[in-house]
Write a protein that holds these residues in place. Structure first.
Motif, PDB file in Angstrom:
ATOM      1  N   LEU A  98       0.854  -1.189   0.000  1.00 46.99           N
ATOM      2  CA  LEU A  98       0.000   0.000   0.000  1.00 46.99           C
ATOM      3  C   LEU A  98       0.890   1.239   0.000  1.00 46.99           C
ATOM      4  O   LEU A  98       1.828   1.334   0.802  1.00 46.99           O
ATOM      5  N   THR A  99       0.602   2.184  -0.893  1.00 52.07           N
ATOM      6  CA  THR A  99       1.383   3.420  -0.948  1.00 52.07           C
ATOM      7  C   THR A  99       0.462   4.623  -0.889  1.00 52.07           C
ATOM      8  O   THR A  99      -0.670   4.586  -1.392  1.00 52.07           O
ATOM      9  N   THR A 218      -6.253   3.794  -7.244  1.00 49.88           N
ATOM     10  CA  THR A 218      -7.588   3.927  -6.636  1.00 49.88           C
ATOM     11  C   THR A 218      -8.355   5.134  -7.180  1.00 49.88           C
ATOM     12  O   THR A 218      -9.570   5.231  -6.971  1.00 49.88           O
ATOM     13  N   LEU A 219      -7.650   6.052  -7.851  1.00 51.03           N
ATOM     14  CA  LEU A 219      -8.258   7.295  -8.348  1.00 51.03           C
ATOM     15  C   LEU A 219      -8.930   8.088  -7.225  1.00 51.03           C
ATOM     16  O   LEU A 219      -9.879   8.835  -7.451  1.00 51.03           O
ATOM     17  N   ASP A 220      -8.403   7.917  -6.016  1.00 49.74           N
ATOM     18  CA  ASP A 220      -9.032   8.603  -4.877  1.00 49.74           C
ATOM     19  C   ASP A 220      -8.896  10.108  -4.954  1.00 49.74           C
ATOM     20  O   ASP A 220      -9.670  10.837  -4.334  1.00 49.74           O
ATOM     21  N   LEU A 244      -1.929   2.491  -5.309  1.00 53.22           N
ATOM     22  CA  LEU A 244      -1.718   3.932  -5.192  1.00 53.22           C
ATOM     23  C   LEU A 244      -2.925   4.601  -4.550  1.00 53.22           C
ATOM     24  O   LEU A 244      -4.046   4.506  -5.043  1.00 53.22           O
ATOM     25  N   SER A 245      -2.680   5.298  -3.429  1.00 55.74           N
ATOM     26  CA  SER A 245      -3.683   6.139  -2.769  1.00 55.74           C
ATOM     27  C   SER A 245      -3.004   7.451  -2.393  1.00 55.74           C
ATOM     28  O   SER A 245      -1.814   7.637  -2.653  1.00 55.74           O
ATOM     29  N   HIS A 246      -3.758   8.358  -1.775  1.00 61.19           N
ATOM     30  CA  HIS A 246      -3.211   9.658  -1.400  1.00 61.19           C
ATOM     31  C   HIS A 246      -3.641  10.023   0.025  1.00 61.19           C
ATOM     32  O   HIS A 246      -4.765   9.722   0.422  1.00 61.19           O
ATOM     33  N   ALA A 258     -12.055   4.481   3.260  1.00 58.78           N
ATOM     34  CA  ALA A 258     -11.907   3.272   2.445  1.00 58.78           C
ATOM     35  C   ALA A 258     -10.859   2.339   3.035  1.00 58.78           C
ATOM     36  O   ALA A 258     -11.056   1.112   3.077  1.00 58.78           O
ATOM     37  N   LEU A 259      -9.742   2.885   3.497  1.00 63.70           N
ATOM     38  CA  LEU A 259      -8.686   2.061   4.090  1.00 63.70           C
ATOM     39  C   LEU A 259      -9.215   1.270   5.267  1.00 63.70           C
ATOM     40  O   LEU A 259      -8.891   0.078   5.429  1.00 63.70           O
ATOM     41  N   ARG A 260     -10.040   1.889   6.096  1.00 65.55           N
ATOM     42  CA  ARG A 260     -10.587   1.199   7.277  1.00 65.55           C
ATOM     43  C   ARG A 260     -11.410  -0.025   6.875  1.00 65.55           C
ATOM     44  O   ARG A 260     -11.493  -0.995   7.625  1.00 65.55           O
TER      45      ARG A 260
END
Length: 280
Positions: A98-99, A218-220, A244-246, A258-260
């Motif tokens: 996870l990044t 994830t296009l978050d 890929l997340s931010h 979402a991570l939770r």
């Protein structure tokens, strides 16, 4: 008379000794500089352009061994100059990475760190230098909790549109900020927007960093909704995948939520989530 001659000769020898010491010190500084190693959020992904700031002409980190303002540091091992970024890690085990890009942001990064800690999961944080400089405590927390910090440039520009000197400034200033916060420089680099060219690969290698991209986006940064982010992660889950997340660059409350939800699902499906120890 003999005493005067003896004193004159001694003064000559002393002056010669001082000159030799000065030459040796100069040579030593040159060698140290040659051997020395690499020393907010701009919008993520397709968000509006990064904020521009005046960049310094020289890195404090690189000058430190010469000016005596800090301890001399060994140069990191230089990885090969790649022609493309790494897209995934080893698929030998059922593991994923996870990044999180663009941080740290005190509004969202602490919640992400808390969720990761509650599940004993390690992740990679590709930080922007201007953000790192404002929140060094969050970088120290990342390291203390076993995460890996990567370099995501100072101000999140599109690097291929810049000349080599400006690219170097973006990379080097962030190495400096991370070094100042946690005592070590990053070993991984991610180009903003996933935009790479030969200069970027060469400079990343020069600073001892491997280039890492991603497998699942994830296009978050578009704030598509928590459910959409979760589906992208779970649908793309596979051994070796890099997600890929931010954690900065805009409203990242959906990323936090979402991570939770997807993190325990990945773990219950048998995935191991951690940070890479080396490139493939």
């Amino acid at each position: 008379m003999k005493n005067d001659e003896w004193l004159q000769g001694r003064r000559t020898l002393l002056r010669g000794g001082v000159a030799l010491v000065g030459l040796a010190a100069t040579a030593g500084c040159w060698s140290a500089d040659r051997a020395g190693g690499p020393a907010k959020p701009a919008p993520a992904g397709g968000a509006a352009g990064a904020r521009a700031k005046q960049l310094p002409k020289a890195s404090a980190y690189r000058l430190a061994p010469m000016t005596g303002s800090g301890p001399q540091r060994a140069a990191p091992a230089r990885p090969p100059v790649r022609k493309a970024p790494i897209l995934q890690m080893s698929t030998a085990t059922r593991s994923m990475v996870l990044t999180f890009d663009d941080g740290p942001d005190p509004r969202y990064t602490p919640d992400i760190l808390a969720t990761l800690r509650s599940h004993d999961v390690k992740a990679m944080f590709f930080v922007c230098g201007e953000m790192a400089e404002e929140s060094p405590d969050l970088l120290r927390r990342m390291i203390d909790e076993g995460h890996t910090i990567g370099n995501h440039t100072w101000s999140h520009p599109e690097l291929p549109r810049m000349d080599r000197k400006k690219i170097r400034d973006e990379i080097e200033r962030t190495c400096d900020a991370v070094q100042k916060a946690v005592g070590e420089t990053p070993r991984w680099f991610r180009a903003p927007y996933g935009a790479w060219n030969r200069d970027v690969f060469e400079l990343g290698s020069e600073y001892g960093m491997e280039p890492l991209a991603w497998t699942v986006d994830t296009l978050d940064w578009q704030e598509p909704g928590t459910g959409s982010i979760i589906r992208r992660v779970l649908d793309g889950a596979a051994p070796g995948v890099v997600v890929l997340s931010h954690d900065a660059g805009g409203n990242r409350s959906q990323s936090v939520a979402a991570l939770r939800r997807y993190l325990p699902e990945l773990l219950s499906s048998g995935y191991r989530l951690g940070v890479p120890t080396r490139a493939v």
